[in-house]
Design a protein around this motif. Sequence first.
Motif, PDB file in Angstrom:
ATOM      1  N   ASP A   1      44.564  54.518  17.594  1.00 41.22           N
ATOM      2  CA  ASP A   1      44.675  55.343  16.381  1.00 41.22           C
ATOM      3  C   ASP A   1      43.666  56.478  16.362  1.00 41.22           C
ATOM      4  OD1 ASP A   1      46.879  54.300  15.068  1.00 41.22           O
ATOM      5  OD2 ASP A   1      45.734  52.549  14.406  1.00 41.22           O
ATOM      6  N   GLU A   2      42.502  56.196  16.931  1.00 42.97           N
ATOM      7  CA  GLU A   2      41.468  57.239  16.923  1.00 42.97           C
ATOM      8  C   GLU A   2      41.920  58.425  17.790  1.00 42.97           C
ATOM      9  OE1 GLU A   2      38.119  57.371  19.288  1.00 42.97           O
ATOM     10  OE2 GLU A   2      37.954  59.228  18.142  1.00 42.97           O
TER      11      GLU A   2
ATOM     12  N   ASP B   1      44.638  60.290  15.858  1.00 38.43           N
ATOM     13  CA  ASP B   1      44.117  61.143  14.775  1.00 38.43           C
ATOM     14  C   ASP B   1      43.516  62.433  15.348  1.00 38.43           C
ATOM     15  OD1 ASP B   1      44.914  59.248  12.980  1.00 38.43           O
ATOM     16  OD2 ASP B   1      42.935  58.296  12.776  1.00 38.43           O
ATOM     17  N   ARG B   2      42.757  62.270  16.439  1.00 40.46           N
ATOM     18  CA  ARG B   2      42.143  63.463  17.049  1.00 40.46           C
ATOM     19  C   ARG B   2      43.224  64.408  17.573  1.00 40.46           C
ATOM     20  NH1 ARG B   2      38.698  62.672  21.699  1.00 40.46           N
ATOM     21  NH2 ARG B   2      39.473  60.553  21.936  1.00 40.46           N
TER      22      ARG B   2
ATOM     23  N   ILE C   1      46.430  64.715  16.600  1.00 40.51           N
ATOM     24  CA  ILE C   1      47.188  65.362  15.509  1.00 40.51           C
ATOM     25  C   ILE C   1      46.348  66.491  14.904  1.00 40.51           C
ATOM     26  CG2 ILE C   1      48.194  64.993  13.189  1.00 40.51           C
ATOM     27  CD1 ILE C   1      49.950  63.675  15.303  1.00 40.51           C
ATOM     28  N   GLU C   2      45.071  66.220  14.755  1.00 43.17           N
ATOM     29  CA  GLU C   2      44.169  67.236  14.189  1.00 43.17           C
ATOM     30  C   GLU C   2      44.134  68.512  15.047  1.00 43.17           C
ATOM     31  OE1 GLU C   2      40.305  65.506  12.988  1.00 43.17           O
ATOM     32  OE2 GLU C   2      39.486  67.329  13.891  1.00 43.17           O
TER      33      GLU C   2
ATOM     34  N   ASP D   1      54.714  62.169  13.089  1.00 47.47           N
ATOM     35  CA  ASP D   1      53.736  61.141  13.463  1.00 47.47           C
ATOM     36  C   ASP D   1      54.289  59.795  12.973  1.00 47.47           C
ATOM     37  OD1 ASP D   1      51.481  59.884  14.373  1.00 47.47           O
ATOM     38  OD2 ASP D   1      50.105  60.750  12.889  1.00 47.47           O
ATOM     39  N   HIS D   2      53.708  58.708  13.495  1.00 47.55           N
ATOM     40  CA  HIS D   2      54.091  57.353  13.066  1.00 47.55           C
ATOM     41  C   HIS D   2      55.580  57.077  13.227  1.00 47.55           C
ATOM     42  CE1 HIS D   2      50.082  56.466  11.584  1.00 47.55           C
ATOM     43  NE2 HIS D   2      50.080  57.647  10.988  1.00 47.55           N
TER      44      HIS D   2
ATOM     45  N   ARG E   1      52.602  56.085  18.143  1.00 47.67           N
ATOM     46  CA  ARG E   1      51.257  55.593  18.459  1.00 47.67           C
ATOM     47  C   ARG E   1      51.351  54.275  19.232  1.00 47.67           C
ATOM     48  NH1 ARG E   1      47.107  57.123  13.828  1.00 47.67           N
ATOM     49  NH2 ARG E   1      47.772  59.278  13.458  1.00 47.67           N
TER      50      ARG E   1
END
Length: 499
Positions: free
Chosen positions: A292-293, A296-297, A299-300, A372-373, A394
């Motif tokens: 997940d980390e 998140d990075r 997608i950012e 996402d997801h 993910r």
Amino acid sequence: MNELTHYINGAHVKGTSGRFADVMNPATGEVQAKVPLADSAEMDHAVQIAAAAQPAWAATNPQRRARVLMKFVDLLNRDMDKLAEALSREHGKTLPDAAGDVQRGLEVVEYCIGAPQLLKGEFTDAAGPGIDMYSMRQPLGVTAGITPFNFPAMIPMWMFAPAIACGNAFILKPSERDPSVPLMLAELLEEAGLPKGILQVVNGDKEAVDAILYHPVIQSIGFVGSTPIAEYIYGTGCSQGKRVQCFGGAKNHMIIMPDADMDQAADALVGAGYGAAGERCMAISVAVPVGDETADRLIEKLVPRIEKLKVGPYTGGNDVDYGPVVTAAAKANIERLVQTGIDQGAKLVVDGRGFSLQGYENGYFVGPHLFDHATPEMDIYKTEIFGPVLTTVRAQSYEEALKLAMDHEYGNGTAIFTRDGDSARDFASRINVGMIGINVPIPVPLAYHTFGGWKKSVFGDLNQHGPDAFKFYTRTKTVTSRWPSGLKDGGEFHFKPMD
Ligand code: NAD
């Protein structure tokens, strides 16, 4: 209204079936030409001409055949801008991308200039007493190819360059969406010295394809397009005793490991996901960040890059990143699939819906989308969308990411982004996909290697271009010869080793 033609026996020939399809300008939504749709009589006419012309071409030595291709390369370079413009006008892709389409075909033509070397057979001296054994590669005769809209220069050249280098005649049935560049290529080849009837272009739809499939003189069929049609052509062509290779659809995954350079991965994903409006069989349509980390990075990093993309017509200057999709139907299908993604619970992080461009309101432009997801059960994951839609699934571990790509029905291309050689090596070794990128998002092999996927992305056993093409477009003949005596000793009745 510009009425396009077929290219038969070295001349532009009007269609006689009475059926036509509209050729659109996808940027404006206007009809810019009509293309004739051949019936079986028109196809048969082309086949008869090809059959009459082919023996003399096969008897032309391979070096002379290669010289025609050398000249063809010069002419492609001379007319590069003209070809790119015609391609963009009918396909919608940007001019640099259209030039790339021509260039990647041209590189296969360059490879085929090596035909004299590539067609050399094998020879065993003294395979037995006074016995020599040799094999030669001979052309098939009349061959045919059916090509998709998304690479109207490259894919026809991937087929006809090796076919004619090997001494075959070739009939091309291009996509009815963008038929002008294939016609221009046929003209250029004739200018390069190709005899009439060796490369012909017969435009059409299913009726022309069926005429190819059931024509007894046609020896082989190359197909590139969507998987359902690939399956149909492979099954029918094989049942008719033809040699067939079919390349189908794709859903290419890119795995992003926690140790990847995230800027590099995000740049790669944006180019590979949205370039050519996602209408590439080697486009990355699924991003699989591990953890997940990492997700998140990623997608950012992705969101601002995607929001900056400039969508516009090919005439819109060098800063246009991608153009319209090919038809109104393709646009509607993409929008429908995006809606299923929302309805089935994926998170739409970048929403490209309702995109409109001033002055081009009727063009088939689709804004960039990022999900996402997403999960493997969703339609946006299972289906080839063939549009500017990137779907993120993910994974919690490398093994889960690997399994995801391996369980998908398509197996054309895939990529892994990582700094760890061990992961990359394991991935390349275990994945059941045909073309693998390691920190390379679109791993299209160069002309002297071969191109092809696995699983439902391919039907047949030989790949496109590279050495495989010279196998596909030739038959092997093996000769065992004994000189000068032995026969006078009487017949041999037992099958025995040569001692
Ligand atoms: P498509 O399957 O609609 O059309 C391909 C060709 O088949 C065209 O010439 C078309 O006229 C013909 N055709 C269409 N319907 C037919 C029917 N019912 N019967 C007989 N022939 C028919 O594909 P497309 O939309 O032009 O191209 C996009 C597809 O091609 C995507 O799925 C993409 O992944 C795939 N593709 C694959 C590769 C590869 O190498 N694997 C390369 C490029 C494109």
